[in-house]
Scaffold this active site. Structure first.
Site, PDB file in Angstrom:
ATOM      1  N   ASP A   1       0.835  -1.191   0.000  1.00  0.00           N
ATOM      2  CA  ASP A   1       0.000   0.000   0.000  1.00  0.00           C
ATOM      3  C   ASP A   1       0.881   1.256   0.000  1.00  0.00           C
ATOM      4  O   ASP A   1       1.921   1.285  -0.655  1.00  0.00           O
ATOM      5  CB  ASP A   1      -0.899  -0.050   1.248  1.00  0.00           C
ATOM      6  CG  ASP A   1      -2.243   0.600   1.041  1.00  0.00           C
ATOM      7  OD1 ASP A   1      -2.270   1.829   0.894  1.00  0.00           O
ATOM      8  OD2 ASP A   1      -3.266  -0.102   1.045  1.00  0.00           O
TER       9      ASP A   1
ATOM     10  N   ASP B   1      15.875   2.405   0.134  1.00  0.00           N
ATOM     11  CA  ASP B   1      16.499   2.223   1.437  1.00  0.00           C
ATOM     12  C   ASP B   1      15.679   2.778   2.598  1.00  0.00           C
ATOM     13  O   ASP B   1      15.918   2.448   3.744  1.00  0.00           O
ATOM     14  CB  ASP B   1      17.884   2.890   1.460  1.00  0.00           C
ATOM     15  CG  ASP B   1      18.846   2.223   0.495  1.00  0.00           C
ATOM     16  OD1 ASP B   1      18.690   1.018   0.269  1.00  0.00           O
ATOM     17  OD2 ASP B   1      19.726   2.915  -0.040  1.00  0.00           O
TER      18      ASP B   1
ATOM     19  N   HIS C   1      -3.648   6.099   3.524  1.00  0.00           N
ATOM     20  CA  HIS C   1      -4.451   4.932   3.141  1.00  0.00           C
ATOM     21  C   HIS C   1      -3.943   3.654   3.795  1.00  0.00           C
ATOM     22  O   HIS C   1      -4.714   2.885   4.379  1.00  0.00           O
ATOM     23  CB  HIS C   1      -4.421   4.806   1.625  1.00  0.00           C
ATOM     24  CG  HIS C   1      -5.311   3.758   1.069  1.00  0.00           C
ATOM     25  ND1 HIS C   1      -4.877   2.470   0.818  1.00  0.00           N
ATOM     26  CD2 HIS C   1      -6.610   3.784   0.689  1.00  0.00           C
ATOM     27  CE1 HIS C   1      -5.878   1.759   0.309  1.00  0.00           C
ATOM     28  NE2 HIS C   1      -6.936   2.531   0.220  1.00  0.00           N
TER      29      HIS C   1
ATOM     30  N   ASN D   1     -14.377   0.864  -6.420  1.00  0.00           N
ATOM     31  CA  ASN D   1     -15.428   1.783  -5.984  1.00  0.00           C
ATOM     32  C   ASN D   1     -16.135   2.498  -7.122  1.00  0.00           C
ATOM     33  O   ASN D   1     -16.596   3.625  -6.950  1.00  0.00           O
ATOM     34  CB  ASN D   1     -14.836   2.852  -5.054  1.00  0.00           C
ATOM     35  CG  ASN D   1     -14.265   2.268  -3.789  1.00  0.00           C
ATOM     36  OD1 ASN D   1     -14.623   1.166  -3.404  1.00  0.00           O
ATOM     37  ND2 ASN D   1     -13.374   2.995  -3.153  1.00  0.00           N
TER      38      ASN D   1
ATOM     39  N   VAL E   1      -6.542 -14.687  -6.912  1.00  0.00           N
ATOM     40  CA  VAL E   1      -6.814 -13.663  -5.898  1.00  0.00           C
ATOM     41  C   VAL E   1      -8.240 -13.798  -5.374  1.00  0.00           C
ATOM     42  O   VAL E   1      -9.164 -14.115  -6.116  1.00  0.00           O
ATOM     43  CB  VAL E   1      -6.586 -12.256  -6.490  1.00  0.00           C
ATOM     44  CG1 VAL E   1      -6.909 -11.172  -5.465  1.00  0.00           C
ATOM     45  CG2 VAL E   1      -5.143 -12.120  -6.973  1.00  0.00           C
TER      46      VAL E   1
ATOM     47  N   SER F   1     -11.591  -0.744  -0.271  1.00  0.00           N
ATOM     48  CA  SER F   1     -10.281  -0.773   0.383  1.00  0.00           C
ATOM     49  C   SER F   1     -10.403  -1.063   1.867  1.00  0.00           C
ATOM     50  O   SER F   1      -9.493  -1.600   2.483  1.00  0.00           O
ATOM     51  CB  SER F   1      -9.559   0.568   0.212  1.00  0.00           C
ATOM     52  OG  SER F   1      -8.879   0.624  -0.996  1.00  0.00           O
TER      53      SER F   1
END
Length: 647
Positions: free
Chosen positions: A367, A391, A400, A492, A507, A554
C-alpha cells in the site's frame, strides 16, 4: 497486444458512508442503485457523513487525551512537561492551557499557538470554555475556520474542580479525508498532479481520452506516456539490450525477473509497443499507473531494522496467545463500542474465543506504507520495505495504508483507540506508492514479490485497475505459487467491469456492504466476487496518531485479510486455496440464494470460519468451484464482455 490498453488507473479503493438510511431492508440491489445520478448522490451524502464521523472520532479521542493529561498533572507531574509531551505526540493540539479557577488564561501554563487570522474566533470560544469549566462543565465549541485551517476549542475541568485544561485543536484531518474521498470515489476528474506524464484511453474504443469530468474515469486507462513493460520469451543478451536501448534511445531500464521497463523521451507508448513486435516477446504493454490521492506531511519514522534483527515485543496490556478470554468479552479500546459496528456484525468477538491470531503468520500490506510511530500500531509492525525509495523505511505519507493496517491489526484491549481483528499477527508494511499517492506497475509488482520472499502468508491489496496486465499477473502468480493468500478490493466505481488484481483467479475478491448488509453504493460487482465485508464508515487508525472514518472496498478487503490470517493461525497447515474455500463456505448468504455478483458467497463470518479451520485441518481444495470461476472469467474476457475494477 492492444487488449492491455483495456483500462487502468490502479487507484486505492476508498469510499465513504456513515450508517445510511434505507427505504427497505432488501439486500438485493434494485435498478436505481446502478444509475449514475443515484450513485453520485449516494457518494456525496456518504462523504458528508464520513467527514462528520471523523469529526466525532477526533473529538472523542481528544476528550480522552485531556482526561489522561489531567490525571497526570493531578498525580504530581509537571503541567508544562505533560502539555509539552502531548503536543509533541499530537501535532493537532495547537494550544494547551492549564489554568486555575479565577485565573485568566494568560496566567495559566500554556504551550503552542494558532495562526493569527483565527485568534479572534478562538478567543471567543476559549472564553466560553473557561466559563464552562469553572462551573464544572465539559465544553466543545463548533468548528471554525475553513479548508485545512479548521479548529475547535475544548475545555475539561479537573477532578477536584479547582483547575481546567483548555485548548485549541486543529482539524486539518477533515480536509484531508474530504480530499481523499473526493478523488478515490471518483467525484472529481482524474487528477494529473503534474508529477507524471500520463496518457488516457477509452476502455472500449482504445482511443485517446481527455478526462475532464468524474464520469469520464469509469472505463478509462491511465499509463506512462513514454514507457512500456516487456517480457521476453528468452532473456535478451547484453548485446541485444544495448541494441534495443540504442534504437529506442532509452534513458532508463528496470528489470524484475524476466520483465523489463523501458523509458525514453523520444517515443510514446504506442510506438514503443509497435517497435517490440520484432522481438521475441511474451507480451508488451503500457506501463500502467497505480495511484491514490491524499496528502500528509511526513512523520518521524521508527528505528530502522533488518528483518533478521526483529525481536517480538509482547503487548503487556492484552492476554497472550494462549490465555482464554471471558465468553462475553468486549475490548476496552476506547473508540470500540461507539464506533466499530463492523466487528460485531461479522461475529469477530465470538471468533476471538476460538483464535486471536499468532505472530508466526505474517500479513503484508502492500500500500502507501504505515505510520510507523502510531501508538495503536507500532508494536504490531515488522520492518518492511519502501519500494519507492529503496532504502527508506515504509513510512506512510498518504494515510491509506495506515487505515487499512488498523482494520487488520490495531492493538486490541489496550485502552486506546480502535481494535483490530487480529490480536497477534504481525504486519509487514510494503510501500509501493509515493507521497503523491502514485506508483507504477513495476513498484506494485516488486512489492508483491518482496513480501512473498520475506515471509508473508497473507497479503492485502487494497488497490486495483481495469487493465489485464501480464506484468502484474506474473507477480500475483509468483506470490500465489509461494502459498500466499492474496486478498484484493474489487473497487469503488459501482461497475461490473472486472478489475485487477481482484479478478485474477489466484486472488480472493472482496466487495463492500453497509451496516444493514446492503450493497455499498460504490462497490464494484461481478461474477468474480468471492465475499463481502463491511466497507462503510470504518473507523481506523490514521497518520499523526489520529483516527478517521473511511469507506470503500479498500476498507472491506482488510477485514477479509485479517480473517485469512486468523484461519492460518488456527491451522497453519492449510494451503491458500483451502483458506479461500473456508471463507466462501462459511460466509453468511445475504443476497440472492447462493453465489451472486453483488455479494459473492456472502458476508464473512469470523467465528464459523475459524471453527471450520480448527475442526477440518485439511479440507482439500474445491477444484470444481475454482475451475468454474476461472472458466467463467475466461469466457467473459474472450467473448468481448469488458468489465471493471477497484478505484
Amino acid at each position: 497486444m492492444w487488449r492491455y490498453l483495456s483500462s487502468i488507473s490502479l487507484v486505492l479503493g476508498l469510499g465513504i458512508v456513515l450508517f445510511p438510511h434505507h427505504s427497505n431492508n432488501e439486500n438485493t440491489p434494485g435498478p436505481e442503485i446502478y444509475s449514475a445520478k443515484y450513485e453520485t448522490d449516494q457518494k456525496l451524502s456518504l462523504l458528508q457523513q464520513d467527514v462528520k464521523l471523523t469529526d466525532d472520532l477526533c473529538r472523542s479521542q481528544c476528550s480522552i487525551d485531556y482526561t489522561k493529561m489531567i490525571s497526570q498533572i493531578e498525580s504530581g507531574e509537571s503541567a508544562a512537561q505533560v502539555l509539552g509531551d502531548m503536543k509533541t505526540q499530537h501535532e493537532k493540539m495547537d494550544i494547551l492551557i492549564w489554568s486555575k479557577n479565577k485565573q485568566t488564561l494568560d496566567q495559566g501554563i500554556k504551550v503552542g499557538e494558532i495562526p493569527s487570522s483565527y485568534k479572534e474566533q478562538a478567543s471567543t470560544y476559549l472564553a466560553e470554555a473557561k466559563a464552562a469549566t469553572e462551573s464544572g462543565k465539559h465544553y466543545q465549541s463548533p468548528k471554525f475556520g475553513a479548508a485545512q485551517q479548521v479548529f475547535f476549542v475544548q475545555g475539561t475541568p479537573s477532578t477536584d474542580g479547582n483547575s481546567s485544561l483548555i485548548g485549541v485543536i486543529h482539524q486539518d484531518i477533515l480536509h484531508q479525508v474530504t480530499d481523499h474521498q473526493m478523488k478515490n470515489l471518483r467525484l472529481e476528474p482524474y487528477p494529473n498532479e503534474n508529477r507524471w506524464k500520463v496518457e488516457s484511453v477509452d476502455t472500449d474504443t482504445l482511443k485517446d481520452k481527455v478526462v475532464d469530468h468524474p464520469e469520464d474515469n469509469q472505463g478509462t486507462s491511465h499509463y506512462h506516456q513514454n514507457e512500456v513493460v516487456v517480457k521476453f520469451k528468452k532473456d535478451p543478451t547484453d548485446a541485444q539490450l544495448s541494441q534495443i536501448k540504442s534504437e529506442i534511445k532509452a534513458n532508463s531500464m528496470q528489470k524484475l525477473g524476466y520483465t523489463y521497463v523501458f523509458r525514453t523521451e523520444g517515443m510514446e507508448a504506442k510506438a514503443l509497443m509497435a517497435y517490440f513486435k520484432k522481438w521475441d516477446v511474451a507480451y508488451v504493454e503500457p506501463h500502467f499507473l497505480y495511484l491514490t490521492n491524499d496528502y500528509y506531511d511526513d512523520q518521524e519514522e521508527a528505528d530502522n531494522k533488518d528483518s533478521s534483527d526483529y525481536t517480538d515485543s509482547t503487548d503487556t496490556t492484552s492476554p497472550d496467545e494462549t490465555t482464554s478470554i471471558a465468553p462475553n468479552f468486549k475490548p476496552n479500546d476506547n473508540l470500540y463500542s461507539r464506533y466499530q459496528w463492523n466487528l460485531p456484525l461479522i461475529e469477530t468477538e465470538q471468533g476471538w474465543q476460538v483464535n486471536r491470531g499468532t505472530k508466526d503468520v505474517i500479513v503484508a500490506v502492500v500500500d502507501t506504507g504505515v505510520d510507523l510511530q502510531h501508538p495503536d500500531l507500532k508494536d504490531k509492525l515488522l520492518p518492511g520495505y519502501n519500494v519507492i525509495s529503496g532504502d527508506d523505511k515504509p513510512q506512510d505519507d498518504v494515510g491509506h495504508g495506515t487505515h487499512v493496517t488498523g482494520v487488520i491489526a490495531a492493538l486490541v484491549n489496550n485502552n486506546l483507540g480502535v481494535a483490530g481483528i487480529s490480536w497477534y499477527n504481525k504486519v509487514l508494511p510494503v510501500k509501493v506508492l509515493d507521497q503523491t499517492g502514485a506508483g507504477s506497475t513495476y513498484s506494485v509488482a516488486q512489492g508483491i514479490i518482496w513480501a512473498a520472499d520475506h515471509g508473508a502468508k497473507v497479503m492485502n491489496l487494497s488497490l486495483g485497475n481495469y487493465a489485464d496486465s501480464g506484468f502484474l499477473h506474473d507477480a500475483i502468480k509468483y506470490a500465489y505459487d509461494k502459498d500466499v493468500a492474496l486478498i484484493a478490493a474489487s473497487g469503488n466505481d459501482n461497475t461490473e467491469r472486472p478489475g485487477y488484481p481482484a479478478a485474477y483467479p489466484e486472488v480472493f475478491a472482496v466487495a463492500a456492504s453497509d451496516s444493514e448488509n446492503n450493497k455499498a453504493p460504490f462497490s464494484n460487482y461481478g461474477d468474480y466476487i468471492d465475499v463481502t465485508a463491511p466497507g462503510v464508515s470504518i473507523a481506523s487508525t490514521y497518520p499523526n496518531n489520529q483516527y478517521a472514518a473511511l469507506s470503500g472496498t479498500s476498507m472491506a478487503s482488510p477485514h477479509v485479510t485479517a480473517l485469512a490470517a486468523l484461519i492460518r493461525s488456527t491451522n497453519p497447515n492449510l494451503k491458500n486455496t483451502e483458506v479461500y474455500q473456508i471463507m466462501r463456505d462459511t460466509a453468511q448468504d445475504i443476497g440472492t440464494k447462493g453465489h451472486d455478483k453483488y455479494f459473492g458467497y456472502g458476508l464473512i463470518d469470523v467465528v464459523k470460519a475459524v471453527q471450520k479451520a480448527e475442526e477440518q485441518p485439511s479440507i482439500g481444495f474445491d477444484w470444481p468451484s475454482h475451475w468454474f470461476r476461472q472458466m467463467n472469467l475466461v469466457s467473459k474476457k474472450y467473448a468481448g464482455v469488458v468489465m471493471q475494477t477497484a478505484k
